[in-house]
Each structure stands twice: as C-alpha cells, then as structure tokens.
Design a protein around this motif. Sequence first.
Motif, short mmCIF file in Angstrom:
data_model
loop_
_atom_site.label_atom_id
_atom_site.label_comp_id
_atom_site.label_asym_id
_atom_site.label_seq_id
_atom_site.Cartn_x
_atom_site.Cartn_y
_atom_site.Cartn_z
N CYS A 19 22.23 41.48 14.13
CA CYS A 19 23.04 40.27 13.90
C CYS A 19 22.45 39.07 14.62
CB CYS A 19 24.47 40.49 14.36
SG CYS A 19 25.42 41.57 13.27
N LEU A 20 22.03 39.27 15.87
CA LEU A 20 21.48 38.16 16.65
C LEU A 20 20.18 37.64 16.02
CD1 LEU A 20 21.69 36.32 19.08
CD2 LEU A 20 20.61 38.11 20.46
N GLU A 21 19.34 38.55 15.55
CA GLU A 21 18.10 38.15 14.88
C GLU A 21 18.41 37.26 13.67
OE1 GLU A 21 14.37 40.06 12.36
OE2 GLU A 21 15.58 41.37 13.62
N ARG A 22 19.28 37.72 12.82
CA ARG A 22 19.61 36.95 11.61
C ARG A 22 20.30 35.64 11.96
NH1 ARG A 22 20.23 37.91 6.02
NH2 ARG A 22 20.58 35.83 5.17
N LEU A 23 21.18 35.67 12.96
CA LEU A 23 21.88 34.46 13.37
C LEU A 23 20.89 33.41 13.89
CD1 LEU A 23 24.67 33.17 13.66
CD2 LEU A 23 24.76 34.13 15.97
N LEU A 24 19.93 33.82 14.71
CA LEU A 24 18.94 32.88 15.22
C LEU A 24 18.11 32.28 14.09
CD1 LEU A 24 17.81 34.75 18.45
CD2 LEU A 24 19.13 32.62 18.32
N GLY A 50 14.47 39.89 25.39
CA GLY A 50 13.36 40.66 24.84
C GLY A 50 13.29 40.53 23.33
N LEU A 51 14.44 40.56 22.68
CA LEU A 51 14.49 40.36 21.24
C LEU A 51 13.98 38.97 20.89
CD1 LEU A 51 15.37 41.09 18.32
CD2 LEU A 51 17.63 40.16 18.92
N LEU A 52 14.44 37.96 21.61
CA LEU A 52 14.01 36.59 21.35
C LEU A 52 12.50 36.45 21.53
CD1 LEU A 52 14.63 33.62 20.75
CD2 LEU A 52 15.08 33.31 23.20
N THR A 53 11.97 37.04 22.57
CA THR A 53 10.52 36.98 22.80
C THR A 53 9.77 37.60 21.63
OG1 THR A 53 10.80 37.03 25.20
CG2 THR A 53 8.66 37.73 24.35
N GLY A 54 10.24 38.76 21.16
CA GLY A 54 9.60 39.41 20.01
C GLY A 54 9.67 38.56 18.76
N LEU A 55 10.81 37.92 18.53
CA LEU A 55 10.96 37.06 17.35
C LEU A 55 10.06 35.84 17.44
CD1 LEU A 55 14.86 37.18 16.96
CD2 LEU A 55 13.15 38.35 15.54
N ARG A 56 9.89 35.32 18.64
CA ARG A 56 8.99 34.18 18.82
C ARG A 56 7.54 34.59 18.64
NH1 ARG A 56 12.24 31.10 23.66
NH2 ARG A 56 13.50 29.82 22.25
N LYS A 57 7.15 35.74 19.19
CA LYS A 57 5.77 36.21 19.03
C LYS A 57 5.44 36.47 17.57
CE LYS A 57 4.93 38.19 23.56
NZ LYS A 57 4.67 39.41 24.35
N ALA A 58 6.42 36.92 16.80
CA ALA A 58 6.22 37.19 15.37
C ALA A 58 6.40 35.92 14.53
CB ALA A 58 7.18 38.27 14.91
N ILE A 60 9.03 34.32 13.89
CA ILE A 60 10.24 34.37 13.09
C ILE A 60 11.21 33.30 13.57
CG2 ILE A 60 12.26 35.80 12.52
CD1 ILE A 60 10.31 38.24 12.68
N VAL A 61 11.22 33.08 14.88
CA VAL A 61 12.02 32.03 15.51
C VAL A 61 11.05 31.15 16.31
CG1 VAL A 61 13.82 31.56 17.22
CG2 VAL A 61 14.09 33.46 15.64
N PRO A 62 11.10 29.83 16.10
CA PRO A 62 10.15 28.96 16.80
C PRO A 62 10.47 28.81 18.29
CG PRO A 62 11.71 27.62 15.59
CD PRO A 62 12.00 29.06 15.24
N LYS A 63 9.43 28.55 19.06
CA LYS A 63 9.60 28.33 20.49
C LYS A 63 10.39 27.06 20.77
CE LYS A 63 5.48 30.89 21.66
NZ LYS A 63 4.12 30.87 22.15
#
Length: 112
Positions: A19-24, A50-58, A60-63
Amino acid sequence: MTVHIYSGGHRTERARRRCLERLLIEIDQAGAAKVVIESRSPEQDQLDRGLLTGLRKATIVPKSLAVTWQPSIGEPLLWAADAVVSATTWWIDGVPTFYDLLSPKMSTICVD
C-alpha cells in the motif's frame, strides 16, 4: 487511499509495504512535493525507510519527493488519514455511511 485486502495467511507488514509503495507513486504523480507518514516505532519506521530507499534506487519514486515520519500528536492532519481508514474498514464490513460521504473526495486503489 490504497487498500490491500488479504487473507489471514498474509503478513500485515507486507500489505502495508504494498500500500505504501502504491501510495507514494500516486502522491508523486499527483505532483506533491512532501509526504508525512505517521511514525509507528523506530524499528517499523526503518522498514518504511528501507522500502523508500529501494523505490528511489529503482527510480520508482524520485529523490525530490520529501518523505518524513512524525508522531500523530505532532501532525494533526494524520488524524484525518485515520478517519479515512476507519470509514473504509467499516465500508468493507458492510457499514458504508462514512465511506459514502468521503468517497467523492478521494480516490481508492485496491492493490494486489
């Protein structure tokens, strides 16, 4: 709002991460510059980071999307999110009154 409806065999932390991934992603696409997430505990907040870091590295979510964690007592608007969650839970349980009032003003996304 993102919702993950799962059976008792799934872990709640996994549902939260989905949910947090999709919400971000949705918040970023809506053009927001800042997100405030309710702090749960240092250990649980670290899982979110940790999830946010992974999403940024991929990518998927901008820094550039600022994400912070605060206790609900420090950010009263976090209580609004709790109200939406309660209304949605009641809706799922067959009591749609409050969800029906809120639904025209929000977008609900069901994640797998």
